[in-house]
Design a protein around this motif. Sequence first.
Motif, PDB file in Angstrom:
ATOM      1  N   ILE A 128       0.836  -1.199   0.000  1.00  0.00           N
ATOM      2  CA  ILE A 128       0.000   0.000   0.000  1.00  0.00           C
ATOM      3  C   ILE A 128       0.874   1.254   0.000  1.00  0.00           C
ATOM      4  N   GLN A 129       1.937   1.246   0.801  1.00  0.00           N
ATOM      5  CA  GLN A 129       2.810   2.418   0.879  1.00  0.00           C
ATOM      6  C   GLN A 129       3.553   2.646  -0.435  1.00  0.00           C
ATOM      7  N   THR A 130       4.099   1.578  -1.014  1.00  0.00           N
ATOM      8  CA  THR A 130       4.835   1.706  -2.273  1.00  0.00           C
ATOM      9  C   THR A 130       3.927   2.225  -3.375  1.00  0.00           C
ATOM     10  N   THR A 131       2.710   1.662  -3.452  1.00  0.00           N
ATOM     11  CA  THR A 131       1.760   2.080  -4.480  1.00  0.00           C
ATOM     12  C   THR A 131       1.308   3.512  -4.258  1.00  0.00           C
ATOM     13  N   ARG A 132       0.998   3.851  -3.018  1.00  0.00           N
ATOM     14  CA  ARG A 132       0.581   5.218  -2.683  1.00  0.00           C
ATOM     15  C   ARG A 132       1.615   6.228  -3.153  1.00  0.00           C
ATOM     16  N   ASP A 133       2.876   5.973  -2.844  1.00  0.00           N
ATOM     17  CA  ASP A 133       3.931   6.937  -3.167  1.00  0.00           C
ATOM     18  C   ASP A 133       4.116   7.085  -4.670  1.00  0.00           C
ATOM     19  N   ARG A 134       4.073   5.972  -5.402  1.00  0.00           N
ATOM     20  CA  ARG A 134       4.285   6.069  -6.850  1.00  0.00           C
ATOM     21  C   ARG A 134       3.083   6.714  -7.540  1.00  0.00           C
ATOM     22  N   LEU A 135       1.876   6.564  -6.974  1.00  0.00           N
ATOM     23  CA  LEU A 135       0.705   7.215  -7.552  1.00  0.00           C
ATOM     24  C   LEU A 135       0.697   8.713  -7.263  1.00  0.00           C
ATOM     25  N   ILE A 136       1.140   9.093  -6.075  1.00  0.00           N
ATOM     26  CA  ILE A 136       1.263  10.522  -5.763  1.00  0.00           C
ATOM     27  C   ILE A 136       2.236  11.182  -6.729  1.00  0.00           C
ATOM     28  N   ALA A 137       3.314  10.468  -7.068  1.00  0.00           N
ATOM     29  CA  ALA A 137       4.344  11.027  -7.950  1.00  0.00           C
ATOM     30  C   ALA A 137       3.805  11.325  -9.346  1.00  0.00           C
TER      31      ALA A 137
END
Length: 710
Positions: free
Chosen positions: A411-420
């Motif tokens: 969830i954290q990895t996906t969240r960060d790459r989507l924010i980017a």
Amino acid sequence: MPVKYIPYYPNTVTGQAILDNITRTRRVLRYRDNGKVVDRIKRGMPYYELEKIEEVRSQTDIPLPNKEEEHGEFQNLLIRGECISACAYLQDQGVKVDLVYIDPPFASGADYAKKVYLRRNPEFAEKIANAEEEMDLEELRSFEEKMYGDIWNKEDYLNWMYENLTAIKSVMSETASIYVHLDWHIGHYVKVLMDEVFGEDNYKNELIWQKTTAPKAQSGQFANVHDMIYLYSCTDDYLFNKLYTDYSEQYLQDFYKYETTDGRKYRISDFSQAGQGSPMYFGKDGKSLLLEPPSGKHWIWGQNKITDGVINKRIILSTNNVPGLIRYLDEMPGNPLRDIWTDLSAIGPGANENANYATQKPEALLERVIQASSNEGMIIADFFGGSGVTAKVAHDLDRKFIHVDVGINSIQTTRDRLIAVGAQFDIYDIQDGVSLFRNPVQTMDKLKRLIAGLKNEDSIDSFWEGAVNDSKLGLMPVYVPNLLDHSTKVLDIPLMNRIMNEALPDLPDGVKQVIVYYVDIENEPELKKFIADYNATNIQIELRDLKSILDECVINDEADYQLEEVESGFAIEFKSFVSDRLIQKIDVYNQKKLLNDAKNGSFDENGSANGDNGNAENGNGSGSKKPFTPIEISNRGLELIELVSLDCTNSDGVWKNDMELKVDKNGHVILNGRKTKEYWHGKIVAAKKPLRMKIRNIAGDESVINLQER
């Protein structure tokens, strides 16, 4: 307890794994416990309450390109929880997905680990920036942390996959397709499952993805270089967009040999194809030059189109009047994509898209899948989302996305790459009674240490997690539900029946009592009455709520900081950061490495032996490996921080990240998803006064601090 049970796909399939209709194979292909799976499917998907954790909205006023009119106001979703529970939520909400890609565990027998990097010490950031030094990558100290174990009993895996596939089918639209990515370990078995769940007639392709051209050397067998992806549709009315690949240089040289005066390359194709046909006129007037097709063939066009082709110079006649079709290269889409994909490489360690996530697949692979089986505005779902490649590519291609995974690192990895990439989405947590640590594997490991007195006991079956010793009752076996298996989370009569009739009779003589932990219990009074009425042994069963010790799994990290008003808003400066969990993890890592060096011997930079027993790992005496240098944490410990998020809007409830700072593995700052080459100085500044602060350490643990208390 689940709020309710939601029916699976209405056409419940009878029998499992499969081919039960063939009498000869029935005994061979029926898997253990498949009857229990059918019972669970009849009961339905467990639907739990979902808690919205965070809303992520674009920092700009630019709207998303997704086509809201096709699916209403559906918001992109990240859901932390299991596939079946997520499907129950989607079905309850009336959400139908248009394309599913899943990359589930492969039953490979392997453990997967996350590489955890210490960040640059912010105390030296200014010095590094001023000197413009090229940092040695060896200075990026890292250690691995187990993310999940792909260690399955074959029968358990297939039962688990059968339930998941059935749940997924229940939320797919009529025109949807599903791609299931597997490898040689279990793929052929899952293919049979998919035949049953989706129907053999809905099988479309077995896609072969050649993931490497440089395989590891294999002894006694051919090198394995591919995965397989099974493509099924839900119905005959499914969406498929034909895709093409570019022509190779050799193909162009072999076939596009001709060129017009204005530089257009073309080839001449056969104008006939198999199947008896009538003669046609090939004159400009549509009447002269009647030509018979070759024996057993027919002309590919009808008379009117042939006449137009002759006039427009798209048909050319040879010296002996054999027609050919002129095909211009600039009008050709390319080679139709076939079912063997050799042009998509796996992610290299230096690739920009590399998220340092085990099992991550390349974006190009998902681009192909999504473009082939969906259109803009459609909903793409990945129920084993991993690093979030599916969600990210879906966003890039103007689709909506649903990302589901049980691990917080996912969830954290996906969240960060989507924010980017400027995506907007909501993050939900399924409240299924299990407050997971970072993932189920780590939680199970932690639980074994939290149960007082629990130890391995060779005299009891592996069904029991271990046993504790009581001064009066003696040895007491302990049952702990497997958090990797949703079917054991609810203690119900079928599970208790199995405990009483299969597990208790096999216990050693002298056992007087057992302890049964549960996450949720279906009906405690009814269950206790069932035990009293049907327990044929003299062994007492004590029921204990697992949540009473799960609460101890997560202990917040501690941060010392100073919040002050500055000219540009409000600044938080970190004085120190302490994470007992990480310190313990690093200490264990250091001890293991040092013991390994002591056992195997090590070598200094000049090749001089520092131990007596050099081996292959240490270079066989070649001096190729330096002795291990323990990882040390600075006094301030700020290199343990990965992300700081400030909520200036809400003091509780759903998180709103009004300002966010992430430190990448090289020590560079990512500000609200925007990459920079600046090093972190231990500060974060927000335009508005922050109400609370979230700190994520490098292993993924998050701590929330209420800033209003200061």
